[in-house]
Design an enzyme around this catalytic site. Structure first.
Site, mmCIF file in Angstrom:
data_model
loop_
_atom_site.group_PDB
_atom_site.id
_atom_site.type_symbol
_atom_site.label_atom_id
_atom_site.label_comp_id
_atom_site.label_asym_id
_atom_site.label_seq_id
_atom_site.Cartn_x
_atom_site.Cartn_y
_atom_site.Cartn_z
ATOM 1 N N LYS A 98 4.348 -60.790 -31.169
ATOM 2 C CA LYS A 98 4.414 -59.459 -30.566
ATOM 3 C C LYS A 98 4.048 -59.495 -29.078
ATOM 4 O O LYS A 98 3.465 -60.472 -28.592
ATOM 5 C CB LYS A 98 3.504 -58.513 -31.358
ATOM 6 C CG LYS A 98 3.964 -58.308 -32.821
ATOM 7 C CD LYS A 98 3.116 -57.254 -33.524
ATOM 8 C CE LYS A 98 3.602 -57.033 -34.953
ATOM 9 N NZ LYS A 98 2.827 -55.950 -35.622
ATOM 10 N N TYR A 119 11.579 -50.806 -37.191
ATOM 11 C CA TYR A 119 10.443 -50.241 -37.926
ATOM 12 C C TYR A 119 10.793 -48.901 -38.580
ATOM 13 O O TYR A 119 9.885 -48.113 -38.879
ATOM 14 C CB TYR A 119 9.247 -50.087 -36.992
ATOM 15 C CG TYR A 119 8.503 -51.390 -36.743
ATOM 16 C CD1 TYR A 119 7.758 -51.999 -37.758
ATOM 17 C CD2 TYR A 119 8.535 -52.021 -35.502
ATOM 18 C CE1 TYR A 119 7.073 -53.189 -37.549
ATOM 19 C CE2 TYR A 119 7.848 -53.218 -35.283
ATOM 20 C CZ TYR A 119 7.115 -53.787 -36.311
ATOM 21 O OH TYR A 119 6.427 -54.961 -36.106
ATOM 22 N N ASN A 170 -1.511 -56.673 -33.051
ATOM 23 C CA ASN A 170 -2.008 -57.674 -33.986
ATOM 24 C C ASN A 170 -1.194 -58.970 -33.980
ATOM 25 O O ASN A 170 -1.087 -59.655 -34.992
ATOM 26 C CB ASN A 170 -2.124 -57.072 -35.397
ATOM 27 C CG ASN A 170 -0.806 -56.585 -35.938
ATOM 28 O OD1 ASN A 170 0.218 -56.652 -35.261
ATOM 29 N ND2 ASN A 170 -0.813 -56.100 -37.160
ATOM 30 N N HIS A 211 4.293 -60.336 -36.516
ATOM 31 C CA HIS A 211 4.916 -59.640 -37.644
ATOM 32 C C HIS A 211 5.246 -60.658 -38.726
ATOM 33 O O HIS A 211 5.563 -61.811 -38.423
ATOM 34 C CB HIS A 211 6.217 -58.950 -37.196
ATOM 35 C CG HIS A 211 7.056 -58.461 -38.345
ATOM 36 N ND1 HIS A 211 6.788 -57.270 -38.985
ATOM 37 C CD2 HIS A 211 8.109 -59.019 -38.998
ATOM 38 C CE1 HIS A 211 7.671 -57.110 -39.981
ATOM 39 N NE2 HIS A 211 8.478 -58.153 -40.002
ATOM 40 N N GLU A 260 15.758 -58.165 -41.988
ATOM 41 C CA GLU A 260 15.175 -58.406 -40.664
ATOM 42 C C GLU A 260 15.810 -59.620 -39.982
ATOM 43 O O GLU A 260 15.980 -59.635 -38.763
ATOM 44 C CB GLU A 260 13.654 -58.586 -40.791
ATOM 45 C CG GLU A 260 12.949 -57.304 -41.217
ATOM 46 C CD GLU A 260 11.473 -57.497 -41.547
ATOM 47 O OE1 GLU A 260 10.825 -56.513 -41.932
ATOM 48 O OE2 GLU A 260 10.961 -58.632 -41.431
HETATM 49 P P1 IDP Z 1 2.143 -55.432 -41.428
HETATM 50 O O1 IDP Z 1 2.627 -55.787 -40.033
HETATM 51 O O2 IDP Z 1 0.882 -56.168 -41.775
HETATM 52 O O3 IDP Z 1 3.215 -55.575 -42.477
HETATM 53 P P2 IDP Z 1 2.580 -52.563 -41.601
HETATM 54 O O4 IDP Z 1 1.778 -51.652 -42.460
HETATM 55 O O5 IDP Z 1 3.962 -52.899 -42.037
HETATM 56 O O6 IDP Z 1 1.710 -53.888 -41.378
HETATM 57 O O7 IDP Z 1 2.625 -51.913 -40.147
HETATM 58 C C1 IDP Z 1 3.518 -52.410 -39.176
HETATM 59 C C2 IDP Z 1 2.768 -52.561 -37.876
HETATM 60 O O8 IDP Z 1 2.380 -51.267 -37.412
HETATM 61 C C3 IDP Z 1 1.448 -53.335 -37.953
HETATM 62 O O9 IDP Z 1 1.613 -54.730 -37.886
HETATM 63 C C4 IDP Z 1 0.718 -52.815 -36.746
HETATM 64 O O10 IDP Z 1 1.188 -53.399 -35.529
HETATM 65 C C5 IDP Z 1 1.130 -51.343 -36.753
HETATM 66 N N1 IDP Z 1 0.184 -50.484 -37.507
HETATM 67 C C6 IDP Z 1 0.020 -50.432 -38.843
HETATM 68 N N2 IDP Z 1 -0.906 -49.519 -39.193
HETATM 69 C C7 IDP Z 1 -1.322 -48.968 -38.019
HETATM 70 C C8 IDP Z 1 -2.281 -47.926 -37.701
HETATM 71 O O11 IDP Z 1 -2.929 -47.336 -38.572
HETATM 72 N N3 IDP Z 1 -2.440 -47.659 -36.382
HETATM 73 C C9 IDP Z 1 -1.738 -48.284 -35.390
HETATM 74 N N4 IDP Z 1 -0.818 -49.244 -35.655
HETATM 75 C C10 IDP Z 1 -0.629 -49.588 -36.948
HETATM 76 MG MG MG Z 2 5.000 -54.575 -42.660
#
Ligand code: IDP
Ligand code: MG
Length: 139
Positions: free
Chosen positions: A11, A51, A114, A117, A128
């Protein structure tokens, strides 16, 4: 063959911090083979499409803005049990909850920023991968 591919993105936060090489090294050391890879910046529209499943979530607009804010590395990875094994390698979505030694524990900044992905299912790994790569770009 179903079940042996996953799609990752390094990312914008991690690319910006010059962590691309360190993250790719972890991915290779964990036994994933890179089938396809590209360095690009998503438009807001493309990030929104990627997304789309999170469209109704409160963090969607902020996520789309972040994911289109700078270049990313997208890669198609191959390994037995790729989706599950890669989710284990990257750790929990929130780095505060990510197991020690995982990519997010090591390199992520926050719940949103984070670092990486990883696909959450074989079905999404295929969708994807098709989003980023044509058949001619896979090896
Ligand atoms: P994942 O990447 O671990 O699969 P997902 O729930 O699919 O997590 O969420 C996609 C991305 O959205 C996350 O990797 C993160 O960057 C962002 N994200 C998820 N939950 C939150 C939140 O509560 N606040 C802000 N960003 C979030
Ligand atoms: Mg996800």
């Amino acid at each position: 063959m179903a079940g042996n591919i996953t799609l990752t993105m390094i990312k914008p936060d991690a690319v910006e911090k010059n962590l691309t090489g360190a993250i790719l090294a972890k991915i290779n050391e964990a036994g994933f083979r890179i089938k396809a890879m590209k360095y690009l910046q998503l438009t807001e529209s493309q990030a929104g499409q990627f997304y789309a499943v999170h469209r109704e979530r409160p963090f969607y607009n902020s996520l789309v803005e972040f994911m289109s804010s700078g270049p990313i590395v997208a890669a198609l990875l191959e390994k037995e049990y790729a989706v599950a094994d890669f989710r284990e390698l990257i750790g929990a979505t929130n780095p505060a909850n990510a197991a020690p030694g995982t990519i997010r524990a090591l390199f992520a900044e926050s719940l949103q920023r984070n670092a990486v992905h990883g696909s959450d299912s074989d079905e999404n790994a295929i969708l994807e991968s098709d989003f980023f790569f044509s058949q001619l770009e896979r090896f």
